[in-house]
Scaffold this motif. Structure first.
Motif, short mmCIF file in Angstrom:
data_model
loop_
_atom_site.label_atom_id
_atom_site.label_comp_id
_atom_site.label_asym_id
_atom_site.label_seq_id
_atom_site.Cartn_x
_atom_site.Cartn_y
_atom_site.Cartn_z
N MET A 246 0.85 -1.19 0.00
CA MET A 246 0.00 0.00 0.00
C MET A 246 0.89 1.24 0.00
O MET A 246 1.89 1.30 0.72
CB MET A 246 -0.92 -0.02 1.23
N SER A 247 0.54 2.23 -0.79
CA SER A 247 1.43 3.37 -1.00
C SER A 247 1.80 4.10 0.29
O SER A 247 2.95 4.53 0.46
CB SER A 247 0.81 4.36 -1.99
N ALA A 248 0.86 4.23 1.22
CA ALA A 248 1.14 4.96 2.46
C ALA A 248 2.05 4.19 3.40
O ALA A 248 2.62 4.78 4.33
CB ALA A 248 -0.17 5.30 3.17
N PHE A 249 2.22 2.89 3.17
CA PHE A 249 2.97 2.06 4.11
C PHE A 249 4.10 1.29 3.43
O PHE A 249 4.64 0.35 4.00
CB PHE A 249 2.01 1.10 4.80
N SER A 250 4.47 1.71 2.24
CA SER A 250 5.56 1.07 1.52
C SER A 250 6.84 1.16 2.35
O SER A 250 7.20 2.22 2.86
CB SER A 250 5.78 1.76 0.18
N GLY A 251 7.51 0.03 2.51
CA GLY A 251 8.74 -0.02 3.30
C GLY A 251 8.56 -0.63 4.67
O GLY A 251 9.54 -0.93 5.35
N ILE A 252 7.31 -0.87 5.08
CA ILE A 252 7.09 -1.42 6.42
C ILE A 252 7.64 -2.83 6.55
O ILE A 252 8.09 -3.24 7.62
CB ILE A 252 5.59 -1.35 6.78
N GLN A 253 7.63 -3.57 5.46
CA GLN A 253 8.17 -4.93 5.49
C GLN A 253 9.66 -4.90 5.82
O GLN A 253 10.15 -5.68 6.65
CB GLN A 253 7.93 -5.62 4.16
N ASP A 254 10.39 -3.99 5.20
CA ASP A 254 11.82 -3.88 5.49
C ASP A 254 12.07 -3.34 6.89
O ASP A 254 13.04 -3.73 7.55
CB ASP A 254 12.50 -2.97 4.46
N GLN A 255 11.21 -2.43 7.36
CA GLN A 255 11.35 -1.92 8.72
C GLN A 255 11.32 -3.07 9.74
O GLN A 255 12.14 -3.13 10.65
CB GLN A 255 10.23 -0.93 9.02
#
Length: 413
Positions: free
Chosen positions: A272-281
């Motif tokens: 989801m565009s607003a939460f892109s990168g949360i997986q790597d976090q």
């Protein structure tokens, strides 16, 4: 809020510190007034962190989370038993949920041989430490099994309607008299009551992370008998295993693989565009935290745990709001098959919110009573059948989003 642990060379005691201020993070979360951090970019450390979740001692792995993988695979098989054409009985499925070693509960022979089970881990974290609540939670999931066989299986050929269990849609979806799918309540509820609780409130919770004996053994590299890891290392790995133990490649997880629980929804929120990168976090915070255990840098470990608390909790909340809003739109279009499926998922994710962990307070983002109040709005009257105007669903979505730092519109993408 977690206190910081300072290692002063030879461990002579535990010193309680307030969290130190960090550099400002990225748009997935920023430092707040209390000093709590929410992104890995805010963590200062001076040791090496591997590219994958690989840690060794004397060239042999120190990582072990087989028990967590077993439970994730058991959960996947149990979900498959929620089938109106199954040859299983309610007793069979409850036996699998409360599996005994060498019991003939699963198709996978390795799972039958396992000494692990799911039931006793539900809502049983050290930090919650409430036997009555744990028993009530475990009984809730048992009731989903019983009700599926008592209400849904006999009604598989009945067209569902308000107050009548049966099927909706051409796919179809099988729902109770309130429009709820028991398999989705079971699945999404376990994301919180099993996975999130064990990760944030048990293995990375205050009781274990602050245990002086575990810290001393880790500092002195005192290994568990017959193993190549310290208790502290193993507990961190067990937390990791609940998230990634069924992923396609657990040491470098990208795709969900066989996972049916938290990691699946981490990948979905990440898209989801607003939460892109949360997986790597989340993955990076796990690696940094584990490397901090090896380096005996307990302050950095606490920083990594704060990031995990914040980011994992956000995943649960985002999916709750996402499914509420999707269900609202499907109801408006009278697409009941999709609406009831999504709202059942939302119901399970809302239940899971009571197991989240706010790094600012050390408590869940929504309390047990707050979660019960939200669920009661979905349960009222004829349940999902009565929610067609969307007012209640928007109200619940806003209540959840207000506890976090995202908007309903962002989560409803």
């Amino acid at each position: 809020m977690y206190t910081k642990l300072m290692n002063v060379g030879i461990l002579s005691g535990i010193v309680l510190l307030f969290a130190a201020c960090k550099n400002e993070g990225d748009d997935l979360g920023d430092e707040n007034d209390s000093g709590v951090i929410t992104t890995v970019s805010e963590i200062d450390y001076d040791f090496d962190v591997p590219a994958t979740y690989v840690f060794t001692r004397d060239s042999e792995t120190t990582v072990s989370f087989g028990g967590q993988s077993d439970r994730l695979y058991m959960g996947k098989e149990i979900l498959g038993f929620f089938d109106v054409n199954t040859t299983k009985t309610a007793e069979n499925v409850k036996s699998a949920f409360n599996h005994s070693e060498n019991g003939n509960d699963f198709d996978d022979a390795n799972l039958n041989e396992s000494s692990k089970k799911i039931q006793n881990k539900v809502a049983s974290s050290n930090d919650l430490n409430d036997a009555v609540f744990a028993a009530e939670s475990q009984n809730l999931f048992i009731s989903y099994i019983d009700k599926f066989f008592a209400e849904i299986v006999p009604s598989k050929d009945v067209v569902a309607s308000k107050g009548v269990a049966g099927y909706v849609g051409e796919k179809p979806r099988y729902v109770n008299s309130k429009g709820m799918e028991y398999n989705q309540l079971f699945n999404k509820g376990l994301i919180g009551a099993l996975v999130v609780d064990q990760v944030l409130n048990n293995y990375l919770g205050d009781v274990r992370v602050g245990n002086e004996e575990y810290i001393a053994d880790n500092t002195n590299e005192t290994l568990l008998e017959g193993e190549n890891y310290t208790t502290y290392e193993h507990h961190f790995d067990e937390a990791y295993g609940y998230v990634y133990g069924a992923a396609d490649n657990p040491i470098a997880p990208v795709a969900k693989g066989d996972d049916k629980f938290l990691f699946t929804y981490i990948t979905q929120v990440n898209g989801m565009s607003a939460f892109s990168g949360i997986q790597d976090q989340i993955f990076s915070a796990f690696k940094i935290g584990r490397a901090a255990v090896v380096a005996q840098d307990y302050d950095v470990l606490e920083d990594a745990i704060e990031v995990l608390q914040y980011q994992i909790s956000k995943v649960v909340a985002v999916r709750a709001v996402y499914y509420l809003e999707a269900g609202k739109n499907n109801l408006a279009a009278q697409e009941y098959e999709s609406a009831f499926h999504g709202l059942s998922e939302a119901y399970g994710f809302i239940y899971s919110l009571q197991f989240t962990r706010n790094p600012n307070t050390g408590e869940a983002y929504l309390s047990i009573s707050e979660v019960e109040a939200l669920l009661s709005k979905l349960d009222a009257g004829d349940g999902f059948w009565d929610l067609t105007d969307g007012t209640v669903l928007d109200e619940i979505s806003n209540t959840i989003a207000d506890k976090f730092d995202f908007t309903v519109a962002e989560a409803a993408e």
